[in-house]
Write an enzyme that holds these catalytic residues in place. Structure first.
Site, mmCIF file in Angstrom:
data_model
loop_
_atom_site.group_PDB
_atom_site.id
_atom_site.type_symbol
_atom_site.label_atom_id
_atom_site.label_comp_id
_atom_site.label_asym_id
_atom_site.label_seq_id
_atom_site.Cartn_x
_atom_site.Cartn_y
_atom_site.Cartn_z
ATOM 1 N N GLU A 60 60.877 110.189 51.834
ATOM 2 C CA GLU A 60 60.135 111.319 51.228
ATOM 3 C C GLU A 60 58.870 111.114 50.399
ATOM 4 O OE1 GLU A 60 62.672 115.087 49.167
ATOM 5 O OE2 GLU A 60 63.030 113.677 48.976
ATOM 6 N N GLN A 77 50.346 108.743 57.007
ATOM 7 C CA GLN A 77 51.699 108.193 57.700
ATOM 8 C C GLN A 77 52.180 108.924 58.587
ATOM 9 O OE1 GLN A 77 53.039 105.132 55.515
ATOM 10 N NE2 GLN A 77 51.729 103.420 56.562
ATOM 11 N N THR A 122 51.597 99.948 40.997
ATOM 12 C CA THR A 122 52.445 100.146 41.181
ATOM 13 C C THR A 122 53.906 99.761 41.063
ATOM 14 O OG1 THR A 122 53.695 100.980 43.082
ATOM 15 C CG2 THR A 122 52.636 99.768 43.320
ATOM 16 N N ASP A 134 61.098 98.824 43.965
ATOM 17 C CA ASP A 134 62.095 99.608 45.027
ATOM 18 C C ASP A 134 63.572 99.459 45.216
ATOM 19 O OD1 ASP A 134 62.569 100.599 47.454
ATOM 20 O OD2 ASP A 134 60.618 99.725 49.050
ATOM 21 N N ARG A 136 65.544 102.023 46.954
ATOM 22 C CA ARG A 136 65.150 102.752 48.405
ATOM 23 C C ARG A 136 66.815 101.921 49.470
ATOM 24 N NH1 ARG A 136 59.981 103.622 51.377
ATOM 25 N NH2 ARG A 136 59.752 101.158 50.009
#
EC number: 3.5.4.25
Length: 212
Positions: A60, A77, A122, A134, A136
């Site tokens: 998302e 993408q 980032t 990260d 996730r």
């Protein structure tokens, strides 16, 4: 490793409905994540049961997917993946809610974007906020694929972590298919960080660098 047929699932299928899109007519399947409580969706095109379904795990990204942000490549993408799946005639896109900002959430992502505008990359921005680079997890995606009886996938992704996660959760990856978008000046630093610090497969960036 659990057998596919006896594996405990972390998702509950709630609804199936036809969804007409600019890329074709998909079957939208709504799931409830029984662990996190998130509502998830898979867009299925054709019969994906069995082997080698063209598959995209799409995290998302409100700013990219809905608002067309040029900070990232997510919106491009998403469209390219749906187009590729429809052209293939068979495939699935799992849209992963709760993955905003690589799992740190929308507000933290906006804070990280502000830090990037001030000079951090980032990864550095997430870490400066005291958050993971990260955060996730892809178990819910694997659970959705198991529910759809997808045994193996051709994975539309430049991210090796997605492949490793699916393998860890019992989904075979027969091929990793690059999903390379044309970069522009606003997202080139972001893409270079993904390539250089997160091992994303982005070979097309070299030609862009040479032209600048």
């Amino acid at each position: 490793m659990f057998d596919v047929d006896t594996r405990p699932s972390g998702v509950e299928r709630v609804v199936n409905v036809r969804l007409s899109t600019t890329h074709g007519d998909f079957l939208a399947i709504g799931y409830r994540d029984l662990v996190r409580g998130d509502e998830q969706i898979a867009l299925v095109y054709g019969d994906v049961t069995g082997e080698e379904a063209l598959t995209r795990l799409h995290s998302e990204c409100l700013t990219g997917d809905a608002f067309g942000s040029r900070h990232c490549e997510c919106g491009d993408q998403l469209s390219a993946a749906l187009k590729a799946i429809a052209a293939e005639g068979r495939g699935v896109l799992v849209y992963l809610r709760g993955h905003e900002g690589r799992g740190i959430g929308l507000l933290a992502k906006l804070q990280a974007m502000k830090l990037q505008a001030e000079g951090l990359d980032t990864v550095e921005a997430n870490l400066a906020l005291g958050l993971p680079a990260d955060a996730r997890d892809y178990k819910v995606a694997a659970d959705v694929l198991h529910d759809l009886q997808v045994r193996s996938v051709r994975l539309l992704s430049n991210n090796p972590q997605k492949r490793e996660a699916l393998l860890r959760y019992g989904v075979r990856v027969s091929e990793q298919v690059p999903l390379l978008m044309t970069p522009h000046k606003e997202n080139l630093p972001y893409l270079l960080t993904k390539r250089d610090r997160m091992d994303h497969y982005l070979p097309h960036l070299e030609a862009v660098i040479q032209r600048t």
